[in-house]
Write an enzyme that holds these catalytic residues in place. Structure first.
Site, PDB file in Angstrom:
ATOM      1  N   ASP A  57       1.327  -1.160   0.050  1.00  0.00           N
ATOM      2  CA  ASP A  57       0.130  -0.210   0.158  1.00  0.00           C
ATOM      3  C   ASP A  57       0.865   0.948  -0.156  1.00  0.00           C
ATOM      4  O   ASP A  57       1.225   1.942   0.745  1.00  0.00           O
ATOM      5  CB  ASP A  57      -0.898  -0.397   0.820  1.00  0.00           C
ATOM      6  CG  ASP A  57      -2.436   1.052   1.140  1.00  0.00           C
ATOM      7  OD1 ASP A  57      -1.613   2.389   1.310  1.00  0.00           O
ATOM      8  OD2 ASP A  57      -3.192   0.620   1.151  1.00  0.00           O
ATOM      9  N   GLU A  65       2.356   5.196  -0.359  1.00  0.00           N
ATOM     10  CA  GLU A  65       1.948   6.299  -0.072  1.00  0.00           C
ATOM     11  C   GLU A  65       2.551   7.424  -1.258  1.00  0.00           C
ATOM     12  O   GLU A  65       3.761   6.959  -1.295  1.00  0.00           O
ATOM     13  CB  GLU A  65       2.092   6.359   1.578  1.00  0.00           C
ATOM     14  CG  GLU A  65       1.538   6.195   2.578  1.00  0.00           C
ATOM     15  CD  GLU A  65      -0.284   6.353   2.179  1.00  0.00           C
ATOM     16  OE1 GLU A  65      -0.518   7.427   1.480  1.00  0.00           O
ATOM     17  OE2 GLU A  65      -0.690   5.418   2.603  1.00  0.00           O
ATOM     18  N   ASP A 111      -2.468   1.298  -6.953  1.00  0.00           N
ATOM     19  CA  ASP A 111      -1.043   0.817  -6.242  1.00  0.00           C
ATOM     20  C   ASP A 111       0.158   0.671  -7.526  1.00  0.00           C
ATOM     21  O   ASP A 111       1.121   1.640  -8.096  1.00  0.00           O
ATOM     22  CB  ASP A 111      -0.822   0.170  -5.167  1.00  0.00           C
ATOM     23  CG  ASP A 111      -1.373   0.685  -4.269  1.00  0.00           C
ATOM     24  OD1 ASP A 111      -0.643   1.360  -3.687  1.00  0.00           O
ATOM     25  OD2 ASP A 111      -3.438   0.363  -4.268  1.00  0.00           O
ATOM     26  N   HIS A 130      -3.737   5.981   6.230  1.00  0.00           N
ATOM     27  CA  HIS A 130      -2.728   6.452   5.171  1.00  0.00           C
ATOM     28  C   HIS A 130      -1.265   6.527   5.744  1.00  0.00           C
ATOM     29  O   HIS A 130      -1.103   7.251   5.231  1.00  0.00           O
ATOM     30  CB  HIS A 130      -3.381   7.970   4.659  1.00  0.00           C
ATOM     31  CG  HIS A 130      -4.656   7.606   4.471  1.00  0.00           C
ATOM     32  ND1 HIS A 130      -4.843   7.927   2.883  1.00  0.00           N
ATOM     33  CD2 HIS A 130      -5.284   8.679   4.693  1.00  0.00           C
ATOM     34  CE1 HIS A 130      -6.090   7.673   2.994  1.00  0.00           C
ATOM     35  NE2 HIS A 130      -7.046   8.821   4.239  1.00  0.00           N
ATOM     36  N   ASP A 160      -2.253   0.636   6.224  1.00  0.00           N
ATOM     37  CA  ASP A 160      -2.565   0.885   5.880  1.00  0.00           C
ATOM     38  C   ASP A 160      -2.188  -0.975   5.274  1.00  0.00           C
ATOM     39  O   ASP A 160      -3.565  -2.155   5.206  1.00  0.00           O
ATOM     40  CB  ASP A 160      -3.002   1.145   4.806  1.00  0.00           C
ATOM     41  CG  ASP A 160      -3.268   2.206   5.359  1.00  0.00           C
ATOM     42  OD1 ASP A 160      -3.319   2.796   5.990  1.00  0.00           O
ATOM     43  OD2 ASP A 160      -3.473   3.380   4.334  1.00  0.00           O
TER      44      ASP A 160
END
Length: 328
Positions: A41, A43, A156, A213, A218
């Site tokens: 995941d 960012e 992603d 987040h 996550d």
């Protein structure tokens, strides 16, 4: 209240009753195609200024390894990544993700991050006898452990990493071309559209643990949701692949013979021939087999470079190297 909250986090009690489409709720978990799942995941850079930004860059690259038999997270990877196109994070981005400017300043470029990630992958493959495979329709009967990547949506791996690698002319590792979209799988299995990851967790009686987040948090929570779905009877299957044409990712990805540099012996065992040139000249060889041979050559050369500590130069040099595999 603390006991009730802990029970929710472990999925022992539920706020709502959601029946899966196959009616397996409450039964023992089904036999899985994959022994391990790697949940990712990212960012990325983001803004809230009303402008349309085309070039989001990864700033946190996390991954967790989930054992689908035990539900345990057995290994984790995390790296902060320096954004090159927009090196200064927006206030909105820092507030949303909790990532500070100093963390990305002290991070590594995406090219180095991918190299570090591949080394982590190689390490867990050696430790746990893991391979990556697509098109699997039944559990493996061998001692080899099958593994697949999992994300919450296709963004992603299908958008963020894909286009950043293209813009920066980085060769993305081939095994990141296929994955399980857990959001789509959740919707199909429970016959209900989830309201984000946190909402999906709440719907099955699990509270989000950590900071939303945060890439690593996550990833951990996505793994927790995947484990809950497995216990409810969901069989995890590949939902998306970027591999083009008839070329399929071979089931012997990162084979130990390749890692040891024994290309001749491996080709002899798999195809009955000892060199790539002879293989390509074999009569009646299919287009898919040619693609597999060329892909095998790329992987073998990459691993050979890794053994010589030139992995960055060999694996992640230029995007022009992708032409060989994308033609098939």
């Amino acid at each position: 209240m603390a006991t009730k909250r802990l029970a929710r986090q472990l999925g022992l009690i539920r706020r709502k009753s959601i029946a899966p489409a196959n009616g397996n709720l409450g039964r023992s978990k089904s036999k899985q195609l994959f022994d391990y799942l790697i949940v990712i995941d990212f960012e990325s850079t983001c803004w809230n200024d009303g402008k349309h930004h085309h070039s989001q860059e990864i700033i946190e690259f996390p991954a967790v390894l989930l054992n689908t038999s035990t539900g345990q997270i057995e290994s984790e990877f995390q790296a902060y990544v320096q954004p090159q196109e927009h090196p200064i994070l927006s206030e909105f981005c820092m507030e949303l993700t909790g990532i500070k400017q100093a963390q990305v300043d002290e991070g590594v470029p995406l090219k180095i991050c991918l190299s570090q990630f591949c080394k982590w992958i190689h390490k867990i493959q050696q430790q746990k006898n893991i391979i990556f495979a697509t098109g699997v329709s039944e559990p493996s009967a061998s001692e080899v452990k099958l593994c697949a990547f999992v994300t919450w949506s296709d963004w992603d791996l299908g958008v963020c990493l894909e286009y950043e690698c293209k813009r920066k002319q980085l060769l993305k590792p081939v095994f990141l071309n296929s994955w399980i979209d857990l959001r789509a799988t959740y919707k199909l299995f429970y016959r209900r559209k989830p309201k984000g990851l946190s909402g999906a967790l709440q719907e099955v009686g699990i509270e989000f643990s950590g900071r939303e987040h945060s890439g690593l948090d996550d990833s951990r929570n996505t793994a927790l949701l995947a484990w809950k779905m497995i216990r409810d009877g969901c069989v995890m299957k590949i939902t998306r692949s970027l591999n083009k044409g008839p070329f399929l990712l071979p089931s012997w990805t990162w084979n130990s013979d390749l890692a040891s540099g024994d290309q001749h012996g491996f080709l002899q065992q798999e195809f009955g021939c000892g060199t790539n040139r002879t293989l390509l000249q074999k009569p009646n060889i299919s287009k898919q087999e040619k693609g597999n041979i060329l892909w095998l050559t790329m992987v073998w050369l990459s691993l050979a470079c890794l053994q010589r500590k030139n992995y960055n130069d060999c694996m992640l040099n230029t995007a022009s190297q992708t032409v060989t595999t994308e033609k098939f």
